[in-house]
Design an enzyme around this catalytic site. Sequence first.
Site, PDB file in Angstrom:
ATOM      1  CD  GLU A   1      -2.498   2.521  -3.301  1.00 40.84           C
ATOM      2  OE1 GLU A   1      -3.634   3.235  -3.449  1.00 40.84           O
ATOM      3  OE2 GLU A   1      -1.773   2.523  -2.383  1.00 40.84           O
TER       4      GLU A   1
ATOM      5  CG  ASP B   1      -1.702   1.386   1.357  1.00 45.15           C
ATOM      6  OD1 ASP B   1      -2.789   1.424   0.405  1.00 45.15           O
ATOM      7  OD2 ASP B   1      -1.675   2.157   2.256  1.00 45.15           O
TER       8      ASP B   1
END
Length: 643
Positions: free
Chosen positions: A373, A320
Site C-alpha cells: 500500500e 500497510d
Amino acid sequence: MIESRHDSTPTVTLLDAADLHYFNEGTHSRLYEKLGAHPLRLGETQGTYFAVWAPNAAYVYVMGDFNGWQKDSHPLQPRGQSGIWEGFLAGVEVGSTYKYHIVSKQGGYRVDKADPYGFCHEVSPRTASVVAELWHNWGDQTWMAERARRNALAAPMAIYEIHLGSWRRVLEEGNRPLSYRELAPRLAEYVQRLGFTHVEFLPVMEHPFYGSWGYEITGFFAPTSRYGTPQDFMYLIDTLHQRGIGVILDWVPSHFPNDEHGLSFFDGTHLYEHADPRQGIQPDWNTCVFNYGRQEVQSFLLSSGLFWLDVYHVDGLRVDAVASMLYLDYSRQPGMWIPNAYGGRENLDAIAFLRRFNTEVFARYPDVQTIAEESTAWPMVSRPTYVGGLGFGLKWDMGWMHDSLEYMSKDPIYRKFHHHALTFRLLYAFSENFVLPLSHDEMVYGKGSLLSKMPGSDAQKYANLRLLLGYMYAQAGKKLLFMGGEFGQWREWNHDTSLDWQLLAYTPHTGLQRWVTDLNRLYCQTPALHEGDCDPAGFAWIDCNDAESSVLSFLRQGLSSRQSVLVVGNFTPEPRFNYRIGVPRAGMWREVLNSDARDYDGNGYGNLGGVEASPVPYHGRPYSLTLTLPPLAIVFFVSPVAE
C-alpha cells in the site's frame, strides 16, 4: 539444547551461536522458533522455555498466574552479550498467562511487558501473554500444491477485503462478533458463491484498541484473541483454502502503539523505536516508528512476516503504509524531520529492510504475493530488487481509486469536463503490477459508502455503482472490493456493527450482488480479462477521446489466445443508439455482460445477445459494430473465435 549450570540445575536453551549471530546481524527470519515462550518437557519435568531481548535490562523476571504474579520470584539469565535473557520454568504449562517484569539499567526503571514474540495474548482489555502451542491438522494440501498458479501475475485475483469483527454479528447475543470457527463456513460459502478468489483481512494481529481496526499492533506473532485461539484462526484459513480461496493478511511493519505493555520503551530505552521524536513518532497516529537501522529490529520484523506465511499458511501479505516508511519527512513539517546521510528525505534503512523482506519472502515462498500500500510515485515498487526495485509482487493503485471515485461522484452532466480522470491511468498502468482497490479507506470518516457517493436518483445511484464496479473489473489490474460494496450498503462502514445484510431483501441490492458475482465469473473464466492484468499486451484503446459523450471503449486481449473482450462504458444517463465501435475482426461479437440488464435491476437496454461486425473500417480497425449503449452502464462483448 541442554546445558549444565555450576549448581547442577539443568538449563534449556533453544538458541545456538548461529541464532545469536544472525539475530544481531539482522538476518534471522525464524526467531519465533527461538524467542518467546515454548512449552517443552525436560525428562519428567514439563515446563516452558522463555527468551526475550532486553539488552539494557539489569534483571528480567517472568511473572504470571503460575506464581501469583510475583514480580521477582522467577528470574531469567542473560545469554552472553547478545542482549537475550532466557530460562526454563518448570510447571508453567500451555494456557498459563505471563508477562516479563523488566528492571532497567536506566535509573531503576521497572515495567511489565507482554511478550513481543508471544503466540497468544489475553482478550483485550487484558494485556498478558498466554503460553500456547501452534499446531493444526491441516487439510489444505490441494490448495498449497496449486497456490503458485493461483497467485501468479497472469492468474485472476479478485479480492474480498473484510474486517472480521464487523462482517457479521450476533445481535441476539449482545451484538457480539462471530468467532473464527463461526466465520469459517459462513465466509467460505459466501466468498465462493460470489466468485472471489481471495480474501484480505484487515490486521488480525493482536491490538489493544479495537477502533484501530488492527493497524496498531502489539502482538506481531499472535492473532487477536477476540475471536478465538490460534488454532481457531488456523481452522478459518484451512476452511477457506479447502474451498479454493486464498488468504491475504494486512501486516503493519511501519509503526506500533505506545501502550505500556507493548514494544515502546521496552527495557527502559527506545529499543524498537527511534529515541528522537523527529524519527520515532508518527505524527498522524501518535505511534512509534520502528528503527529499521537496528539489526535486531530487522530480524524481529522479518520473522514476523515469515511467521504468518510459515505457521498459518497465509498466501500473501499486504504491507500497510509503505509511504510512511520510505520518506523521512512523511506528514512532518519542515524542521521536524532528520535528513539521511546524503541530505535527502529517503529513509535508507527502511528501503534496505523492505528489499530484504521481499527477497526473503520470495526466496522461501515463491508461490505467495507481497502487496504494497504505497500512495506516492516511488518508482519500481513492484519490480525486482536486482534491478533496483523494492521487490513487492503487487502495488495498490491508490491514484486510480481516488480519481475514479471523484469522477463517479460528479453529476453526469459535468463528467465530459473530467474525462481525463478515467483515461489518465493508462499512462502509468503497466509501470507497476497493480491492484485496483475500492477499499475500506474510502468508506470511513464521513466519506460515505460506495453507493452513497454516487449521484442522481436512487435508481441512478445503483446504476452508477454497477458501472463503477464493471469498469474496475474491465481495467487491467487485480481487483479488491471492501465488504458491503458487493451489495450496495447505504451506510458508511462502522466497525462496531454488522453489515446491513437485511438490504438483500430488496431487488436493487440483490441485483448488485448478482452483478458482482457475474463479474467475478467472467473475469475468472475469460483469460483475456486477467492474463494481461500486468502486461501492456493485454490492453488496447478503441476510443478514449469521446469526452463529449462520456463514452470509453477498449479491448482486453488474451496472451495465450487471440480472443478479445470489447468493453464499452456509457457514463451518462442517456442511452445511445447506433453507436459505432471499431473492432479487429469479423463475425458475431457476443454480449456476455450488461450492467443494465433486468437481472441486475437495470432498464433492460441491450444488444439482443450480440452484434455482427460489418466490413466498415472505424477507429483504425478493419471492422465495426453498431451498438446500443445503455444509460449509466457498461457492456462486455467477447470476440469471435480467431481463425
